[in-house]
Design an enzyme around this catalytic site. Structure first.
Site, PDB file in Angstrom:
ATOM      1  N   ASP A 159       1.166 -25.825   1.067  1.00 54.83           N
ATOM      2  CA  ASP A 159       1.320 -24.419   0.681  1.00 54.83           C
ATOM      3  C   ASP A 159       1.439 -24.363  -0.838  1.00 54.83           C
ATOM      4  O   ASP A 159       2.202 -25.112  -1.446  1.00 54.83           O
ATOM      5  CB  ASP A 159       2.578 -23.822   1.356  1.00 54.83           C
ATOM      6  CG  ASP A 159       2.627 -22.305   1.232  1.00 54.83           C
ATOM      7  OD1 ASP A 159       2.572 -21.788   0.095  1.00 54.83           O
ATOM      8  OD2 ASP A 159       2.714 -21.628   2.264  1.00 54.83           O
ATOM      9  N   ILE A 160       0.659 -23.486  -1.433  1.00 56.06           N
ATOM     10  CA  ILE A 160       0.584 -23.410  -2.894  1.00 56.06           C
ATOM     11  C   ILE A 160       1.883 -22.866  -3.510  1.00 56.06           C
ATOM     12  O   ILE A 160       2.211 -23.179  -4.656  1.00 56.06           O
ATOM     13  CB  ILE A 160      -0.649 -22.562  -3.318  1.00 56.06           C
ATOM     14  CG1 ILE A 160      -1.092 -22.878  -4.723  1.00 56.06           C
ATOM     15  CG2 ILE A 160      -0.418 -21.088  -3.142  1.00 56.06           C
ATOM     16  CD1 ILE A 160      -1.838 -24.155  -4.849  1.00 56.06           C
ATOM     17  N   GLU A 167       0.827 -12.530   5.423  1.00 56.07           N
ATOM     18  CA  GLU A 167       0.129 -12.524   4.132  1.00 56.07           C
ATOM     19  C   GLU A 167      -1.350 -12.899   4.286  1.00 56.07           C
ATOM     20  O   GLU A 167      -2.211 -12.253   3.694  1.00 56.07           O
ATOM     21  CB  GLU A 167       0.832 -13.520   3.200  1.00 56.07           C
ATOM     22  CG  GLU A 167       0.292 -13.535   1.791  1.00 56.07           C
ATOM     23  CD  GLU A 167       0.945 -14.641   0.945  1.00 56.07           C
ATOM     24  OE1 GLU A 167       2.166 -14.864   1.072  1.00 56.07           O
ATOM     25  OE2 GLU A 167       0.219 -15.279   0.178  1.00 56.07           O
ATOM     26  N   HIS A 224      -2.012 -19.727  11.261  1.00 53.87           N
ATOM     27  CA  HIS A 224      -1.508 -20.952  10.641  1.00 53.87           C
ATOM     28  C   HIS A 224      -0.072 -21.212  11.059  1.00 53.87           C
ATOM     29  O   HIS A 224       0.674 -20.294  11.395  1.00 53.87           O
ATOM     30  CB  HIS A 224      -1.624 -20.903   9.114  1.00 53.87           C
ATOM     31  CG  HIS A 224      -0.999 -19.700   8.474  1.00 53.87           C
ATOM     32  ND1 HIS A 224      -1.604 -18.470   8.449  1.00 53.87           N
ATOM     33  CD2 HIS A 224       0.179 -19.540   7.844  1.00 53.87           C
ATOM     34  CE1 HIS A 224      -0.840 -17.603   7.811  1.00 53.87           C
ATOM     35  NE2 HIS A 224       0.268 -18.215   7.446  1.00 53.87           N
ATOM     36  N   HIS A 279       3.432 -23.037   9.662  1.00 54.21           N
ATOM     37  CA  HIS A 279       4.144 -23.593   8.504  1.00 54.21           C
ATOM     38  C   HIS A 279       4.982 -24.784   8.961  1.00 54.21           C
ATOM     39  O   HIS A 279       5.767 -24.654   9.916  1.00 54.21           O
ATOM     40  CB  HIS A 279       5.128 -22.565   7.917  1.00 54.21           C
ATOM     41  CG  HIS A 279       4.510 -21.343   7.316  1.00 54.21           C
ATOM     42  ND1 HIS A 279       4.355 -21.174   5.949  1.00 54.21           N
ATOM     43  CD2 HIS A 279       4.036 -20.197   7.880  1.00 54.21           C
ATOM     44  CE1 HIS A 279       3.813 -19.989   5.707  1.00 54.21           C
ATOM     45  NE2 HIS A 279       3.611 -19.369   6.864  1.00 54.21           N
TER      46      HIS A 279
END
Ligand code: AMP
Length: 131
Positions: A29-30, A88, A93, A95
């Site tokens: 994750d960025i 978002e 996805h 996490h």
């Protein structure tokens, strides 16, 4: 629906890739909640995790398990937390977040901004431990 994750899957924009197979991709994750925060995405475009087929969802969880095991080996933490949000980015996805306590799972906390060299180091560590 096409999103930034489709661009990552297609290699059109860069990512800190952790692991990949025919159907799934894992990348950092960025803007992580914790160092090592990783996302698992299916390569097919589906917005909502629970709209994935049973087979895909099952496979995705097993792929996530392998990534989580690799993370746990090299990132100091109590365990790997699992979260699904999806508010978002409209591409399903999971996490995976290295946690020591429940507050580490809070998406209301400010995200970290980790410089490129450190992200690459974390990427290398997790990738090395992925089997
Ligand atoms: P959510 O859709 O609410 O589960 O959150 C999407 C997550 O994707 C956030 O934690 C973002 O930091 C992360 N994210 C968004 N764009 C990128 C990107 N280009 N590379 C890696 N992670 C991203």
């Amino acid at each position: 629906m096409s999103s930034v994750f489709t661009k990552i899957i297609k290699g059109e924009i860069p990512s800190y890739k952790i692991a990949e197979n025919e159907n799934f991709l894992a990348f950092l994750d960025i803007n992580p909640l914790k160092i090592g925060h990783t996302l698992i995405v299916p390569k097919i475009e589906e917005d909502y995790l629970f709209d994935l087929s049973d087979d895909t969802l099952q496979e995705m969880m097993l792929f996530s398990k392998r990534v989580a095991k690799a993370m746990k080996k090299c990132i100091p933490c109590n365990r790997i937390g699992v979260s699904v949000v999806g508010l978002e980015v409209p591409h399903a996805h999971i996490h995976l977040i290295p946690i020591d306590g429940i507050s580490d799972m809070s998406f209301e906390r400010p995200k970290l901004n980790i410089h490129n060299e450190k992200m690459k180091e974390i990427q290398r560590l997790i990738t090395t431990n992925f089997i």
